[in-house]
Scaffold this active site. Structure first.
Site, PDB file in Angstrom:
ATOM      1  CG  ASP A 428     -21.470 -19.714  17.672  1.00 27.57           C
ATOM      2  OD1 ASP A 428     -22.251 -19.321  16.911  1.00 27.57           O
ATOM      3  OD2 ASP A 428     -20.755 -19.074  18.042  1.00 27.57           O
ATOM      4  CD1 TRP A 467     -24.528 -28.286  12.343  1.00 24.37           C
ATOM      5  CD2 TRP A 467     -26.302 -27.498  13.013  1.00 24.37           C
ATOM      6  NE1 TRP A 467     -25.250 -29.376  12.857  1.00 24.37           N
ATOM      7  CE2 TRP A 467     -26.392 -28.900  13.311  1.00 24.37           C
ATOM      8  CE3 TRP A 467     -27.568 -26.829  13.351  1.00 24.37           C
ATOM      9  CZ2 TRP A 467     -27.479 -29.684  13.777  1.00 24.37           C
ATOM     10  CZ3 TRP A 467     -28.664 -27.517  14.280  1.00 24.37           C
ATOM     11  CH2 TRP A 467     -28.845 -28.782  14.141  1.00 24.37           C
ATOM     12  CG  ASP A 468     -21.351 -19.881  13.514  1.00 27.70           C
ATOM     13  OD1 ASP A 468     -22.067 -19.057  14.203  1.00 27.70           O
ATOM     14  OD2 ASP A 468     -20.282 -19.478  12.950  1.00 27.70           O
ATOM     15  CG  MET A 469     -26.238 -23.191  10.516  1.00 29.48           C
ATOM     16  SD  MET A 469     -25.658 -22.863   8.923  1.00 29.48           S
ATOM     17  CE  MET A 469     -26.929 -22.958   7.681  1.00 29.48           C
TER      18      MET A 469
END
Length: 808
Positions: A428, A467-469
């Site tokens: 990620d 940002w692993d969003m």
């Protein structure tokens, strides 16, 4: 006067001088980082006060008094009348000032001065009033659109006065995670209302017996009881973190049957099962009523809904392996946490891929299975040019490392469309090696044909997500009108960012305006950071404002100063600041919210959306692999066999890339967040006017405290929450989720809290409601805690209802 008689000022003075010396040194550091000079000046004043107290000088009180007045002026200048921003600035200084005004201190500093009794009362009284203002002058967020609020409330009142369109045909079941495939999390029931909700009482309690085992709730690895039961007929069906499936009597809570698939979960970083699915086969089919449930070691099981026994004609004696066609799948690298979506004779699901571990992890392909035989019907693999594969050959593998879709899916059954919330290509936090098809479909909502799997459209909520969003739950479907009064089949997609995207669910085109805005640049070598990011400017946004130094928080001035120093030391250019090697990066909003896997509820009659919000900043540290190995954060790995398990869940080894990333919440010295409250809120949005109706802080610090202590100090800061809410036609919102272990009911019209009850463990799950065959409406929630929030762990299912008729 001898030293013994003056002992209190001496020891007090020494302590004050030490604190002053610490603040003075930290203040110098902060000024060198271009921060506020206050702590330097306050530290100097405390140092002088301490020396004066040690020497027994009366003037030391005047020095402290002037310093206190300066502190008040500075606090008001920086924070205005925000109670929670004032608390770390004024509470401890005020308490110290009250202590120094005690007669025993003043007499020893000036033994010949007459200490009047009036002053003995006045000074403490002023201090008590100030402290009370700090803790109880708890304002709701400001600047709400009052005109829109009044208009929406009038519409809600008018809707409440209307009778149900078909009261005799109210659906008493709750067959999907969101009650229907549309994902509204709304019930047409009205027995529990705003007028009687305060009479709710426990109806029954069930304990699953499935609790965290050794090591499962440690070092960030999570054991979470997050299930939302489904109800079919007079039975509830649930699953537990270890994949046990249980049937309960909907009225009494008595266990009817239990099935334990005994999964291998030794390497699972995350143990949770958010729900099961129901399928009713044509008459004459063996095992006609089925519960289809994920198993934590990448299997799927079909059970007879009446007996709990595996359906022999489904796959291999009731099971199918979800590892098929995924190539090499290390233990714990692929499993399903969300309930499958069962519509139109398809069982549709993706899976959770163990984020941040290595390149070429298992494929994120989404698959559909036949609910009777378990045979694969289709698979959507973004790495294939045609993006669709039907009945793959036994030795055929899907494209590795593609974006996955692990959240709950929703569907427009009439239009034949299923909506997928997608994540990112792994790992990620590093995207330099992502492929064009990864970039196209990551962090998106994607519409597929239910029967064939053919992609119809996609809409991306974040470009080149680092940002692993990922999008954590499918959209909620709702019919709206455009600006010309024309009916539009719409959907509302919530996001971790706090943006609400409203799209035409047939075409994917925005119904509410979306604009591209410039994004921070920089980052790691070779990382193609996106120049812009999409913002839903036509809808209210719950994205947090950019943090400034004055927003840094703490319980005391000391930890607030340390948070300010850290803030000035971090790389932060606002939302979506790319990671770098030079500094740690402040990530806000972050991967745990604003709105996570629980999504929001939508009232299809009032056209209102209700969302609980969570605000937790994180700090990311990026290291060269060799440096991370030297520090012992990760072990070397040659790419063969099972990858080494990180010591902590926060560590992302990202094998196959040059970098290791560690991500932790931004906490201060005492374990409190370095960002000022509120940390949790509940909000309502009118989807007609596209405006915020109300927004209130929700939850207290009762079960949180400095250094992880559960100290029972219920300050109304608003508290972190994970888990959803449900709303009813009678105008109620039910919500657990908050880290203070309560189930609450709110007035949907204005957000006022009407009822709450203490839960035996954390209620980090989405509740549901139904009508029992006894004629009572029940509200049910799983209360088992959350490893990430560190709420109390347990194995409870709690049901509430109004008193039986004839009872007081």
């Amino acid at each position: 006067m001898n030293l013994f008689q003056r002992s209190t000022p001496v020891f007090t003075g020494a302590l004050v001088a030490l604190v002053g010396l610490f603040l003075f040194g930290g203040g110098i550091w902060l000024v060198m980082l271009h921060g506020s000079p206050y702590y330097l000046l306050a530290g100097l004043a405390l140092l002088i006060t301490g020396v004066g107290l040690i020497r027994g000088r009366w003037w030391s009180l005047w020095v402290y008094g002037l310093a206190w007045l300066g502190t008040v002026a500075w606090a008001l200048w920086e924070s205005g009348l925000d109670a929670w921003a004032l608390e770390p600035r004024l509470l401890v200084p005020t308490l110290l000032g009250l202590y120094l005004l005690l007669p025993r201190i003043r007499r020893r500093l000036h033994p010949r001065k007459n200490i009047s009794s009036a002053r003995n009362v006045i000074f403490p009284l002023i201090g008590v009033i100030l402290i009370a203002l700090l803790f109880f002058a708890h304002p709701y967020p400001r600047d709400l659109p009052e005109q829109a609020q009044a208009q929406a409330q009038a519409q809600a009142q008018a809707q409440l006065a209307q009778p149900s369109s078909s009261p005799e045909n109210i659906d008493n079941d709750w067959r999907y995670y969101g009650r229907t495939p549309r994902g509204e999390r709304w019930s047409p029931l009205t027995q529990i209302s705003q007028q009687n909700v305060d009479q709710l009482e426990p109806a029954w309690e069930y304990r699953t017996g499935d609790v965290a085992r050794s090591g499962e709730n440690k070092d960030g690895y999570e054991f979470n009881f997050e299930v939302t039961p489904i109800k079919v007929g007079d039975t509830l069906y649930i699953c537990t973190p270890h994949s046990q499936v249980i049937a309960l009597d909907a009225v009494s809570g008595a266990e009817r049957w239990r099935f334990d698939p005994k999964p291998e979960t030794g390497n699972n970083a995350y143990l949770a099962c958010r729900g099961v699915a129901y399928y009713e086969a044509p008459a004459g089919t063996e095992c006609p009523q089925r519960i289809i449930s994920p198993v934590a070691d990448a299997r799927l099981v079909a059970l007879d809904a009446n007996t709990g026994k595996p359906c022999a004609n489904f796959g291999d004696k009731g099971f199918i392996s979800l590892r098929q066609h995924l190539g090499d799948v290390p233990k714990g690298f692929h499993f399903v946490t969300s309930p499958p979506l069962v519509v139109r004779d398809r069982v549709i699901l993706g899976g959770w891929i163990y984020d941040g571990q290595k390149t070429n992890e298992p494929s994120g392909a989404v698959r559909a299975f036949d609910p009777i035989t378990g045979q694969i019907a289709w698979a959507w693999d973004v790495g294939r040019p045609e993006s669709v594969v039907s009945h793959p050959a036994p030795d055929e593998s899907f494209t590795p490392g593609t974006p996955n879709a692990w959240g709950v899916y929703t569907a427009d059954v009439e239009r034949g469309l299923v909506y997928l919330p997608t994540g990112n290509a792994v790992p990620d936090y590093y995207g330099a090696k992502r492929r064009p098809f990864d970039e196209k479909y990551s962090s998106s909502v994607v519409a597929l044909d239910i029967e064939t799997g053919a992609p119809k459209w996609s809409f991306q909520t974040l470009h080149h997500d680092l940002w692993d969003m990922d999008v954590p739950i499918g959209p909620t479907l709702v019919d709206l009108q455009d600006t010309n009064g024309k009916n539009v089949p719409a959907l509302v997609q919530t996001t971790k960012r706090g943006e609400l995207f409203v799209l035409n669910r047939e075409t994917g085109e925005p119904v509410a305006q979306v604009a591209e805005k410039p994004a921070p640049q920089g980052g790691l070598p070779g990382e193609p950071v996106s120049a812009t990011q999409p913002y839903s400017v036509g809808m209210p946004s719950f994205a947090p404002p950019q943090i400034e130094e004055k927003d840094a928080w703490g319980v005391t001035p000391i930890d607030q100063m340390l948070c300010r120093i850290e803030f000035r030391s971090l790389d932060y250019k606002g939302a979506f600041t790319p990671f770098s090697l030079d500094k740690k990066t402040l990530v806000y909003p972050a991967f745990d919210g604003v709105i996570d896997w629980h999504g929001a509820s939508v009232d299809p009659e009032r056209k209102r959306l209700y969302a609980n919000l969570s605000y937790i900043p994180f700090v990311a540290q990026t290291l060269e692999r060799s440096d991370a190995e030297k520090k012992g954060l990760v072990e070397p790995w040659d790419g063969k066999g099972q990858p080494p398990r990180p010591k902590k869940f926060a560590i992302n080894p990202q094998y196959g890339t040059p970098y290791v990333v560690k991500v932790d919440p931004w906490l201060g010295l005492l374990g409190a967040p370095c960002k000022a409250p509120p940390w949790g809120q509940l909000a309502a949005v009118d989807l007609r006017t596209r405006s915020v109706v109300w927004k209130h802080d929700v939850g207290t610090t009762r079960d949180m405290g400095p250094m992880g202590l559960h100290v029972n100090l219920p300050f109304p800061t608003g508290i972190f929450n994970i888990g959803g809410n449900v709303t009813t036609r009678s105008g109620l919102i039910f919500m657990g989720a908050t880290a203070d272990d309560y189930l609450r009911a709110f007035d949907a019209q204005n957000g006022k809290e009407l009822w709450k009850t203490r839960l035996p463990a954390g209620g980090q799950a989405t509740p549901m409601t139904y009508m029992g065959k006894d004629g009572r409406q029940y509200v049910v929630i799983a209360a088992g805690g959350h490893g990430g929030l560190q709420t109390r762990s347990g194995d409870y299912v709690e049901a509430f209802a109004l008193p039986k008729r004839g009872e007081p």
